[in-house]
Scaffold this active site. Structure first.
Site, short mmCIF file in Angstrom:
data_model
loop_
_atom_site.label_atom_id
_atom_site.label_comp_id
_atom_site.label_asym_id
_atom_site.label_seq_id
_atom_site.Cartn_x
_atom_site.Cartn_y
_atom_site.Cartn_z
N GLY A 1 -4.88 6.63 -0.67
CA GLY A 1 -4.22 5.14 -0.69
C GLY A 1 -3.75 4.34 -1.93
N GLY B 1 -17.74 -6.01 -2.16
CA GLY B 1 -16.17 -5.64 -2.36
C GLY B 1 -15.87 -4.16 -1.79
N SER C 1 -14.76 -2.42 2.48
CA SER C 1 -15.11 -3.58 1.83
C SER C 1 -16.19 -4.43 2.59
CB SER C 1 -13.82 -4.38 1.76
OG SER C 1 -12.84 -3.83 0.79
N GLU C 2 -17.09 -5.03 1.94
CA GLU C 2 -18.02 -5.85 2.61
C GLU C 2 -18.15 -7.17 1.73
OE1 GLU C 2 -21.74 -3.89 2.48
OE2 GLU C 2 -21.07 -2.47 4.10
N GLU D 1 -7.31 -1.59 -2.77
CA GLU D 1 -7.58 -0.17 -3.13
C GLU D 1 -8.06 0.01 -4.64
OE1 GLU D 1 -7.84 1.05 -0.58
OE2 GLU D 1 -5.98 0.66 0.68
#
Lengths: 376, 91
Positions: free
Chosen positions: A240, A130, A125-126, A357
């Site tokens: 995940g 996202g 994520s950034e 996730e």
């Protein structure tokens, strides 16, 4: 098709439940209040063989059946969503190294990930991307020495970023695109900033990772340059999402146990509107578990339907957890809003299940567009 | 797991793609270029060939071109199984 656990699976589930009740649940409220877990929990999980348990014995794991893995994450999720999150991201890293790492990388890192000497975290994520892997802005430029890539950029909301020793980082190489790197915490040019005050799973020690020309050896690249998405992201996020789905079922069960006990003790379980809320918890726990374990079965078979099944399970169970937690607080009334009852924590943790996730809307889009072709 | 003959690979691949895409496709039709699927489907195709035919896709084989059509997939699987010609991404 068999929909009830075998005696062996039931015994494993009981062992997982016992561990969760004794080693995890007693600390959950403190994890939430202090916004951290003790590093010692990593050692206890490792001693029980619960870190990266899907790895085959030849790679140091215990070759746990993915169905049993789901039961494990349900039991840990029932006790503490933060500890379940630790297992989730750690195992996503370990499984990615197993599947996409070079033999040397597997040999170097997998034993440490199994023993708990190294804790892994998933850095996708950034701030502006996202969890959209195709949109990552972090850049990996080839270094002049030919032996390194230099990473520059920011990763945000990285679960257990504060505690992890190694990160699976997704960065864009100029010529190829999204690429996965295994980055040790002690690399120069990497700084870790805690992100306190989150709404839920407050013990999961979120962090922002800042890379400033951080040199990463070329042999710490996973897969192939430019091929992190969709190949590595899909395999990692499938695992995940399966974990989150199972953990969400655990939250529903925790809400059910707290609510039924509280309602019975207060004499309000006789009220039909309360019974409706409890009934929904009972049924959604059962349905969520079936969806999750179906995903586990498909993951175990290496089926191409596994990614969609995991997305479906996570979507259903995450929403069910949010609904159950909302009803659990309602049943408890004012008491449910206080820190004296765990349902307030479940409520905040459950909301996170609808976001991590891949948020509900990402799941809806995937299922709506492609779910009808997913082998139903 | 024994790898099927090329014609069996082709038939099973055609069936899988037809089922997954809910449409008939030509053996040479590029499913990515035609917009039938997004790139995520390529990851599913890796899982399909690995689970169905018992091969392991290597890191240097993660090329969409290997997975873009019935014929490309058939060439790739039979090459990996040592039963066909060497597949090339630009085929």
């Amino acid at each position: 098709m068999r929909l009830t656990p075998t005696p062996e699976l039931a015994a494993l589930r009981d062992r997982f439940r016992d561990f969760a009740d004794k080693e995890v649940a007693p600390h959950a409220a403190r994890h939430d209040a202090e916004e951290r877990v003790d590093r010692a929990i990593v050692g206890r999980l490792a001693a029980e063989g619960l870190l990266a348990p899907l790895l085959p014995a030849g790679l140091g794991g215990r070759g746990l059946d993915p169905i049993a893995y789901g039961l494990l994450h349900e039991e840990i999720g029932r006790a503490c969503s933060s500890v379940r999150s630790l297992l989730t991201v750690h195992d996503m890293v370990a499984d990615s190294v197993r599947r996409w790492g070079t033999p040397a990388l597997r040999e170097r890192w997998l034993p440490r990930l199994v023993s708990g000497e190294a804790l892994g975290a998933f850095a996708l994520s950034e701030p502006d991307a996202g969890s959209d892997a195709a949109a990552v802005a972090t850049v990996a430029r080839p270094g002049r020495d030919g032996g390194h890539h230099l990473l520059t950029g920011t990763k945000r909301w990285i679960t257990f970023g504060q505690l992890a020793d190694v990160f699976l980082v997704f960065a864009r190489t100029p010529d190829e695109g999204p690429t996965a790197f295994l980055v040790a915490r002690d690399r120069p040019g990497l700084s870790v900033e805690p992100l306190p005050g989150m709404l839920g799973t407050r013990g999961s020690m979120l962090a922002e990772l800042r890379f400033d020309d951080c040199p990463v050896p070329r042999d710490h690249l996973l897969g192939a340059p430019g091929r992190a998405h969709p190949f590595i992201t899909t395999s990692a996020l499938t695992l995940g999402r399966y974990s989150v789905a199972a953990g969400s079922v655990g939250i529903v069960r925790a809400c059910l146990e707290a609510s039924a006990g509280y309602a019975a003790g207060r004499g309000v379980l006789q009220h039909q509107l309360v019974q409706r809320m409890v009934a929904d918890m009972v049924v959604s726990a059962e349905a969520g578990r079936l969806l999750a374990l179906r995903a586990g079965e498909l993951i175990g078979a290496g089926s191409p339907h596994a990614p969609m099944a995991a997305t479906e399970a996570k979507y259903f169970a995450g929403r069910a957890a949010a609904d159950a937690a909302r009803d659990a607080v309602q049943i408890h009334g004012a008491a449910g809003c206080s820190p004296d009852h765990p349902v307030a924590r479940y409520y905040r943790d459950a909301k996170v299940m609808e976001i991590i996730e891949g948020g509900n809307e990402v799941s809806q889009t995937m299922i709506g567009r492609f779910g009808h072709t997913a082998g139903h | 797991m024994s790898t099927p003959e090329p014609h069996e690979v082709r038939e099973q691949t055609r069936q899988y793609l037809t089922s997954s895409l809910s449409r008939q496709i030509g053996d040479d039709e590029d499913i990515f270029a035609a917009g039938f699927v997004n790139s995520l489907f390529a990851a599913q195709l890796v899982m399909f060939v690995e689970s169905r035919f018992g091969i392991e896709v290597e890191n240097n084989e993660l090329e969409l071109a290997y997975f873009s059509s019935v014929n490309a997939l058939t060439d790739f699987v039979t090459y990996k199984a040592g039963k066909g010609r060497a597949a090339q991404p630009c085929d």
